[in-house]
Design a protein around this motif. Structure first.
Motif, PDB file in Angstrom:
ATOM      1  N   GLY A  35       0.799  -1.221   0.000  1.00 58.25           N
ATOM      2  CA  GLY A  35       0.000   0.000   0.000  1.00 58.25           C
ATOM      3  C   GLY A  35       0.827   1.263   0.000  1.00 58.25           C
ATOM      4  N   LEU A  36       2.105   1.182   0.404  1.00 61.69           N
ATOM      5  CA  LEU A  36       2.943   2.367   0.378  1.00 61.69           C
ATOM      6  C   LEU A  36       3.130   2.862  -1.055  1.00 61.69           C
ATOM      7  N   ALA A  37       3.225   1.927  -1.997  1.00 64.62           N
ATOM      8  CA  ALA A  37       3.362   2.298  -3.407  1.00 64.62           C
ATOM      9  C   ALA A  37       2.100   2.969  -3.928  1.00 64.62           C
ATOM     10  N   ASP A  38       0.942   2.590  -3.387  1.00 60.86           N
ATOM     11  CA  ASP A  38      -0.298   3.243  -3.800  1.00 60.86           C
ATOM     12  C   ASP A  38      -0.275   4.723  -3.463  1.00 60.86           C
ATOM     13  N   LYS A  39       0.406   5.080  -2.392  1.00 61.69           N
ATOM     14  CA  LYS A  39       0.443   6.468  -1.936  1.00 61.69           C
ATOM     15  C   LYS A  39       1.610   7.257  -2.530  1.00 61.69           C
ATOM     16  N   PHE A  40       2.734   6.570  -2.780  1.00 67.49           N
ATOM     17  CA  PHE A  40       3.941   7.290  -3.203  1.00 67.49           C
ATOM     18  C   PHE A  40       4.569   6.721  -4.470  1.00 67.49           C
ATOM     19  N   GLY A  41       3.847   5.851  -5.170  1.00 70.17           N
ATOM     20  CA  GLY A  41       4.411   5.171  -6.328  1.00 70.17           C
ATOM     21  C   GLY A  41       4.712   6.067  -7.512  1.00 70.17           C
ATOM     22  N   VAL A  42       4.106   7.237  -7.578  1.00 67.40           N
ATOM     23  CA  VAL A  42       4.432   8.168  -8.659  1.00 67.40           C
ATOM     24  C   VAL A  42       5.898   8.587  -8.578  1.00 67.40           C
ATOM     25  N   ASP A  43       6.389   8.735  -7.366  1.00 66.96           N
ATOM     26  CA  ASP A  43       7.737   9.244  -7.155  1.00 66.96           C
ATOM     27  C   ASP A  43       8.761   8.171  -6.808  1.00 66.96           C
ATOM     28  N   PHE A  44       8.311   7.060  -6.225  1.00 63.94           N
ATOM     29  CA  PHE A  44       9.240   6.052  -5.720  1.00 63.94           C
ATOM     30  C   PHE A  44       8.865   4.650  -6.171  1.00 63.94           C
ATOM     31  N   ASP A  45       9.890   3.818  -6.312  1.00 63.18           N
ATOM     32  CA  ASP A  45       9.702   2.373  -6.377  1.00 63.18           C
ATOM     33  C   ASP A  45      10.307   1.806  -5.103  1.00 63.18           C
ATOM     34  N   PHE A  46       9.566   0.932  -4.436  1.00 61.99           N
ATOM     35  CA  PHE A  46      10.017   0.348  -3.177  1.00 61.99           C
ATOM     36  C   PHE A  46      10.278  -1.142  -3.359  1.00 61.99           C
ATOM     37  N   LYS A  47      11.312  -1.653  -2.685  1.00 62.82           N
ATOM     38  CA  LYS A  47      11.645  -3.071  -2.722  1.00 62.82           C
ATOM     39  C   LYS A  47      11.880  -3.574  -1.306  1.00 62.82           C
ATOM     40  N   VAL A  48      11.288  -4.726  -0.991  1.00 66.89           N
ATOM     41  CA  VAL A  48      11.505  -5.384   0.301  1.00 66.89           C
ATOM     42  C   VAL A  48      12.204  -6.709   0.025  1.00 66.89           C
ATOM     43  N   PRO A  49      13.357  -6.961   0.620  1.00 68.17           N
ATOM     44  CA  PRO A  49      14.117  -8.181   0.311  1.00 68.17           C
ATOM     45  C   PRO A  49      13.325  -9.458   0.566  1.00 68.17           C
ATOM     46  N   ALA A  50      13.530 -10.450  -0.293  1.00 69.53           N
ATOM     47  CA  ALA A  50      12.917 -11.770  -0.150  1.00 69.53           C
ATOM     48  C   ALA A  50      13.940 -12.733   0.443  1.00 69.53           C
ATOM     49  N   GLY A  51      13.425 -13.790   1.079  1.00 62.89           N
ATOM     50  CA  GLY A  51      14.294 -14.811   1.655  1.00 62.89           C
ATOM     51  C   GLY A  51      14.824 -14.471   3.028  1.00 62.89           C
ATOM     52  N   VAL A  52      14.544 -13.252   3.486  1.00 64.80           N
ATOM     53  CA  VAL A  52      14.955 -12.793   4.819  1.00 64.80           C
ATOM     54  C   VAL A  52      13.773 -12.068   5.449  1.00 64.80           C
ATOM     55  N   PRO A  53      13.612 -12.153   6.769  1.00 63.03           N
ATOM     56  CA  PRO A  53      12.555 -11.375   7.407  1.00 63.03           C
ATOM     57  C   PRO A  53      12.954  -9.912   7.470  1.00 63.03           C
ATOM     58  N   LEU A  54      11.975  -9.035   7.506  1.00 65.19           N
ATOM     59  CA  LEU A  54      12.290  -7.628   7.681  1.00 65.19           C
ATOM     60  C   LEU A  54      12.895  -7.394   9.056  1.00 65.19           C
ATOM     61  N   VAL A  55      12.396  -8.124  10.044  1.00 64.70           N
ATOM     62  CA  VAL A  55      12.929  -8.048  11.404  1.00 64.70           C
ATOM     63  C   VAL A  55      13.282  -9.458  11.857  1.00 64.70           C
ATOM     64  N   CYS A  56      14.554  -9.685  12.126  1.00 66.56           N
ATOM     65  CA  CYS A  56      14.998 -11.004  12.581  1.00 66.56           C
ATOM     66  C   CYS A  56      14.715 -11.179  14.069  1.00 66.56           C
ATOM     67  N   GLU A  57      14.552 -12.430  14.479  1.00 63.72           N
ATOM     68  CA  GLU A  57      14.372 -12.701  15.910  1.00 63.72           C
ATOM     69  C   GLU A  57      15.579 -12.218  16.705  1.00 63.72           C
ATOM     70  N   ASP A  58      16.759 -12.389  16.141  1.00 59.02           N
ATOM     71  CA  ASP A  58      17.972 -11.853  16.738  1.00 59.02           C
ATOM     72  C   ASP A  58      18.061 -10.374  16.371  1.00 59.02           C
ATOM     73  N   GLU A  59      17.775  -9.514  17.317  1.00 53.36           N
ATOM     74  CA  GLU A  59      17.690  -8.093  17.004  1.00 53.36           C
ATOM     75  C   GLU A  59      19.056  -7.436  16.827  1.00 53.36           C
ATOM     76  N   ASP A  60      20.120  -8.224  16.891  1.00 57.32           N
ATOM     77  CA  ASP A  60      21.436  -7.713  16.517  1.00 57.32           C
ATOM     78  C   ASP A  60      21.670  -7.822  15.008  1.00 57.32           C
ATOM     79  N   VAL A  61      20.764  -8.482  14.313  1.00 57.75           N
ATOM     80  CA  VAL A  61      20.882  -8.664  12.862  1.00 57.75           C
ATOM     81  C   VAL A  61      20.026  -7.610  12.170  1.00 57.75           C
ATOM     82  N   HIS A  62      20.688  -6.633  11.584  1.00 55.91           N
ATOM     83  CA  HIS A  62      19.986  -5.509  10.956  1.00 55.91           C
ATOM     84  C   HIS A  62      20.154  -5.560   9.448  1.00 55.91           C
TER      85      HIS A  62
END
Length: 257
Positions: free
Chosen positions: A117-144
């Motif tokens: 939905g972020l692209a619905d609001k800002f897609g005219v100006d931006f393309d957004f990518k979220v990495p696959a194969g990895v979580p956005l937030v790891c259980e180990d919070e030292d992994v950024h």
């Protein structure tokens, strides 16, 4: 706290700031101010602006009246969100799920930065990518490792924190093998999801990233540097970075099948 505002592409300003590891080694951090096609502005990520930098931002944004949104794209970059909201309370505040959980007192928008939905609001100006194969937030919070990557279409500028790194630092960071080259964040091995296929999901995502953003002109990268790109150089850099993590991906395939 130090910082500076630099226009690195047409309508794209980078705020370079301080982030000291252990209070000693300055890794640096960044936020970006971007002019939209409609003449308004958004911030990508947050930073506590020094007075002189805030004065420049206020001049560009008509004392914040043209700053319509703050998009916090990295789930672990939370230190400056509260200051940014207090400085620009009329700007809509977007964050990841972790931002909302970490700072529930702030008036977050319902749409998450990792949502389509972020692209619905800002897609005219931006393309957004979220990495696959990895979580956005790891259980180990030292992994950024993971973050939401953004390409500003009109300037050809990629804003990225941690997922891709480009360090241009003096001693002692100059001793690192990754200095002055585009690499994936060194926590990839710990970030990959613990199931079969995750390594291939990440590799395919990275290849598509290079292809989709082949026309990019520069990378504003974590934590402190801008890498100008030759024509269609980005796919080559992504491919070289993938080559350097080949053993990481192969090890994951061996473990999980």
């Amino acid at each position: 706290m130090t910082g500076r505002l630099t226009e690195i592409g047409e309508g794209f300003w980078r705020v370079s700031g301080d982030f000291k590891l252990g209070g000693v080694v300055n890794l640096g951090t960044q936020a970006s101010l971007v002019r939209l096609a409609d003449g308004n502005y958004v911030f990508l990520d947050s930073y506590t602006l020094p007075d002189d930098v805030k004065s420049e931002v206020d001049l560009l944004t008509d004392n914040g009246r043209k700053l319509t949104a703050i998009l916090n794209l990295h789930p672990f970059h939370t230190l400056h969100c509260e200051w940014m909201h207090e400085a620009y309370p009329d700007a809509r505040l977007y964050g990841t799920l972790r931002h909302k959980r970490k700072l529930p007192q702030l008036p977050w928008q319902e749409t998450l930065c990792e949502d389509s939905g972020l692209a619905d609001k800002f897609g005219v100006d931006f393309d957004f990518k979220v990495p696959a194969g990895v979580p956005l937030v790891c259980e180990d919070e030292d992994v950024h490792f993971s973050s939401v990557l953004a390409l500003h279409r009109s300037s050809g500028t990629i804003h990225v924190d941690d997922t891709l790194v480009y360090l241009d630092k003096g001693f002692p960071l100059s001793l690192l093998s990754m200095i002055r080259r585009v690499d994936f964040h060194p926590t990839l091995a710990k970030a990959l999801k613990p199931h079969a296929g995750a390594a291939d999901e990440f590799r395919e995502w990275a290849i598509a990233l290079g292809t989709d953003w082949a026309q990019a002109k520069r990378i504003a990268a974590a934590h402190n540097a801008v890498r100008e790109l030759d024509t269609e150089e980005f796919p080559t850099l992504v491919g070289e970075a993938l080559g350097r993590v080949k053993s990481v991906l192969e090890s994951h395939r061996s473990e999980y099948g």
